[in-house]
Design a protein around this motif. Structure first.
Motif, PDB file in Angstrom:
ATOM      1  N   PHE A  11      -2.203  38.987 -14.689  1.00 21.91           N
ATOM      2  CA  PHE A  11      -3.418  39.753 -14.928  1.00 21.91           C
ATOM      3  C   PHE A  11      -3.086  40.810 -15.971  1.00 21.91           C
ATOM      4  O   PHE A  11      -2.149  41.587 -15.769  1.00 21.91           O
ATOM      5  CB  PHE A  11      -3.893  40.445 -13.653  1.00 21.91           C
ATOM      6  N   ASP A  12      -3.838  40.824 -17.048  1.00 21.55           N
ATOM      7  CA  ASP A  12      -3.633  41.826 -18.101  1.00 21.55           C
ATOM      8  C   ASP A  12      -2.168  41.904 -18.525  1.00 21.55           C
ATOM      9  O   ASP A  12      -1.606  42.987 -18.676  1.00 21.55           O
ATOM     10  CB  ASP A  12      -4.089  43.221 -17.633  1.00 21.55           C
ATOM     11  N   THR A  35       5.561  41.791   1.007  1.00 15.17           N
ATOM     12  CA  THR A  35       5.070  43.160   0.910  1.00 15.17           C
ATOM     13  C   THR A  35       3.775  43.206   0.102  1.00 15.17           C
ATOM     14  O   THR A  35       3.393  42.225  -0.547  1.00 15.17           O
ATOM     15  CB  THR A  35       6.115  44.044   0.207  1.00 15.17           C
ATOM     16  N   GLY A  37       1.242  43.571  -2.743  1.00 17.39           N
ATOM     17  CA  GLY A  37       1.356  43.351  -4.182  1.00 17.39           C
ATOM     18  C   GLY A  37       2.316  42.244  -4.572  1.00 17.39           C
ATOM     19  O   GLY A  37       2.564  42.028  -5.759  1.00 17.39           O
ATOM     20  N   GLY A  39       1.858  39.090  -4.432  1.00 10.40           N
ATOM     21  CA  GLY A  39       1.202  37.902  -4.982  1.00 10.40           C
ATOM     22  C   GLY A  39       0.666  36.927  -3.951  1.00 10.40           C
ATOM     23  O   GLY A  39       0.283  35.802  -4.290  1.00 10.40           O
ATOM     24  N   THR A  41      -2.201  37.013  -1.919  1.00 14.63           N
ATOM     25  CA  THR A  41      -3.626  36.683  -2.036  1.00 14.63           C
ATOM     26  C   THR A  41      -3.883  35.856  -3.291  1.00 14.63           C
ATOM     27  O   THR A  41      -4.633  34.873  -3.261  1.00 14.63           O
ATOM     28  CB  THR A  41      -4.477  37.974  -2.055  1.00 14.63           C
ATOM     29  N   THR A  42      -3.240  36.231  -4.375  1.00 14.36           N
ATOM     30  CA  THR A  42      -3.417  35.479  -5.624  1.00 14.36           C
ATOM     31  C   THR A  42      -2.993  34.023  -5.426  1.00 14.36           C
ATOM     32  O   THR A  42      -3.699  33.094  -5.864  1.00 14.36           O
ATOM     33  CB  THR A  42      -2.601  36.135  -6.753  1.00 14.36           C
ATOM     34  N   GLU A 161      -4.501  37.612   5.725  1.00 12.57           N
ATOM     35  CA  GLU A 161      -4.350  38.765   6.628  1.00 12.57           C
ATOM     36  C   GLU A 161      -5.436  38.771   7.696  1.00 12.57           C
ATOM     37  O   GLU A 161      -6.162  39.767   7.836  1.00 12.57           O
ATOM     38  CB  GLU A 161      -4.429  40.081   5.843  1.00 12.57           C
TER      39      GLU A 161
HETATM   40  N1  LIG Z   1      -8.202  40.602 -10.269  1.00  8.37           N
HETATM   41  C1  LIG Z   1      -7.085  41.250 -10.581  1.00  8.37           C
HETATM   42  N2  LIG Z   1      -6.994  41.946 -11.726  1.00  8.37           N
HETATM   43  C2  LIG Z   1      -5.857  42.602 -12.068  1.00  8.37           C
HETATM   44  N3  LIG Z   1      -4.740  42.599 -11.315  1.00  8.37           N
HETATM   45  C3  LIG Z   1      -4.770  41.928 -10.159  1.00  8.37           C
HETATM   46  C4  LIG Z   1      -5.940  41.217  -9.729  1.00  8.37           C
HETATM   47  N4  LIG Z   1      -5.663  40.633  -8.544  1.00  8.37           N
HETATM   48  C5  LIG Z   1      -4.382  40.953  -8.243  1.00  8.37           C
HETATM   49  N5  LIG Z   1      -3.850  41.731  -9.212  1.00  8.37           N
HETATM   50  C6  LIG Z   1      -2.459  42.249  -9.229  1.00  8.37           C
HETATM   51  O1  LIG Z   1      -1.586  41.165  -8.945  1.00  8.37           O
HETATM   52  C7  LIG Z   1      -0.534  41.566  -8.071  1.00  8.37           C
HETATM   53  C8  LIG Z   1      -0.539  40.700  -6.823  1.00  8.37           C
HETATM   54  O2  LIG Z   1      -1.737  40.957  -6.109  1.00  8.37           O
HETATM   55  P1  LIG Z   1      -2.110  40.221  -4.749  1.00  8.37           P
HETATM   56  O3  LIG Z   1      -3.462  40.654  -4.387  1.00  8.37           O
HETATM   57  O4  LIG Z   1      -1.868  38.764  -4.903  1.00  8.37           O
HETATM   58  O5  LIG Z   1      -1.016  40.840  -3.751  1.00  8.37           O
HETATM   59  P2  LIG Z   1      -0.857  40.690  -2.179  1.00  8.37           P
HETATM   60  O6  LIG Z   1       0.505  40.177  -1.925  1.00  8.37           O
HETATM   61  O7  LIG Z   1      -2.004  39.915  -1.611  1.00  8.37           O
HETATM   62  O8  LIG Z   1      -0.920  42.215  -1.687  1.00  8.37           O
HETATM   63  P3  LIG Z   1      -1.588  42.878  -0.376  1.00  8.37           P
HETATM   64  O9  LIG Z   1      -0.619  42.615   0.752  1.00  8.37           O
HETATM   65  O10 LIG Z   1      -1.653  44.338  -0.721  1.00  8.37           O
HETATM   66  O11 LIG Z   1      -2.935  42.266  -0.153  1.00  8.37           O
HETATM   67  C9  LIG Z   1      -0.750  43.050  -7.804  1.00  8.37           C
HETATM   68  O12 LIG Z   1       0.059  43.767  -8.690  1.00  8.37           O
HETATM   69  C10 LIG Z   1      -2.221  43.255  -8.140  1.00  8.37           C
HETATM   70  O13 LIG Z   1      -2.451  44.558  -8.590  1.00  8.37           O
END
Ligand SMILES: Nc1ncnc2c1ncn2[C@@H]1O[C@H](COP(=O)(O)OP(=O)(O)OP(=O)(O)O)[C@@H](O)[C@H]1O
Ligand SMILES: [Mg+2]
Length: 243
Positions: A11-12, A35, A37, A39, A41-42, A161
């Motif tokens: 992202f960006d 932990t 952030g 990745g 959810t992505t 989650e």
């Molecule tokens: N739509 C988006 N635009 C910009 N950055 C994003 C976007 N979605 C996720 N990110 C970034 O990608 C990284 C991974 O995010 P993700 O949501 O996958 O983490 P996560 O493991 O699910 O975290 P959490 O446990 O806090 O939900 C983070 O640094 C987040 O800021």
């Protein structure tokens, strides 16, 4: 059933997911543990094409998910969102009926299915069907989120989650209820969590994520007995101690 190969997403210009690969067989239950952030959810959202990867492929039943229409794919993959994701202006029954309606089920069939799911999840038509999400407790909203994901009986459940907002006592109880639910037993599950106890109790495999990568994948026993590095050990150990 689901096969992710070398998924990448930025992202960006900032890497969110890097070289993530795994296979979940039919009936398998993969927990993505990591932990905030890291990745998770992505990764989950790349499975049902809520996010398109920059690189890599996802196969569903051997077929590249890019060949599916996204909405057709998503009907095969019930999705339980982080923080429930219920529509606030829909009643409980309307939230549960979203996919059945898209599938043009008739009203009596939707009603029967909704009643049945509410009962299985310890809620009732009379008491809850016409309430709005903000009238429910966190645990009740979580059950409705699960009922919605299960409504059209998809073979796959993606859960982000699902117990995240619950206190530890409720969390343990609802986790146990999920495990005992017949409908849950038959699903192929990919679930995201930062809670080691969720992962150990619900998973047959656990992928530990850090900084966008899966740094170790194995059965709960394998991870506990042979953590690949200090991060994995600290993660498993630290969180187990905190319980
Ligand atoms: N739509 C988006 N635009 C910009 N950055 C994003 C976007 N979605 C996720 N990110 C970034 O990608 C990284 C991974 O995010 P993700 O949501 O996958 O983490 P996560 O493991 O699910 O975290 P959490 O446990 O806090 O939900 C983070 O640094 C987040 O800021
Ligand atoms: Mg997340």
């Amino acid at each position: 059933m689901i096969e992710a190969s070398q998924l990448n997403k930025s992202f960006d210009g900032r890497v969110a997911v890097q070289d993530v690969s795994f296979r979940v067989p039919e009936g398998g239950r993969l927990m993505l543990l990591g932990t905030s952030g890291s990745g998770k959810t992505t990764t989950l959202r790349m499975l049902n094409r809520l996010i398109d990867p920059d690189g890599g492929t996802v196969l569903f039943r051997g077929q590249d998910t890019r060949t599916f229409r996204p909405e057709i794919l998503r009907r095969q993959m019930g999705y339980v969102m982080q923080q429930y994701g219920l529509f606030p202006h829909y009643t409980v029954a309307e939230n549960i009926a979203i996919v059945p309606r898209l599938l043009h089920w008739d009203k009596p069939r939707i009603r029967r299915r909704t009643e049945d799911l509410l009962r299985q999840l310890g809620l009732s038509w009379d008491a809850h069907a016409h309430q709005y999400p903000n009238q429910l407790s966190g645990g009740q909203q979580q059950r409705v989120g699960l009922a919605r994901a299960l409504a059209a009986d998809p073979p796959v459940l993606l859960m982000d989650e699902p117990f995240g907002a619950l206190d530890p006592v409720t969390r343990t109880r609802i986790r146990q209820e999920f495990l005992e639910l017949d409908e849950f037993k038959s699903k192929t599950v990919v679930m995201v969590t930062h809670d080691i106890r969720d992962a150990l109790e619900l998973g047959d495999h656990i992928g530990i994520m850090d900084k966008g990568r899966i740094i170790q994948m194995g059965t709960p026993d394998e991870l506990q007995q042979n953590p690949a590095n200090d991060f994995v050990a600290a993660f498993l150990h630290g969180q187990t101690d905190a319980s």
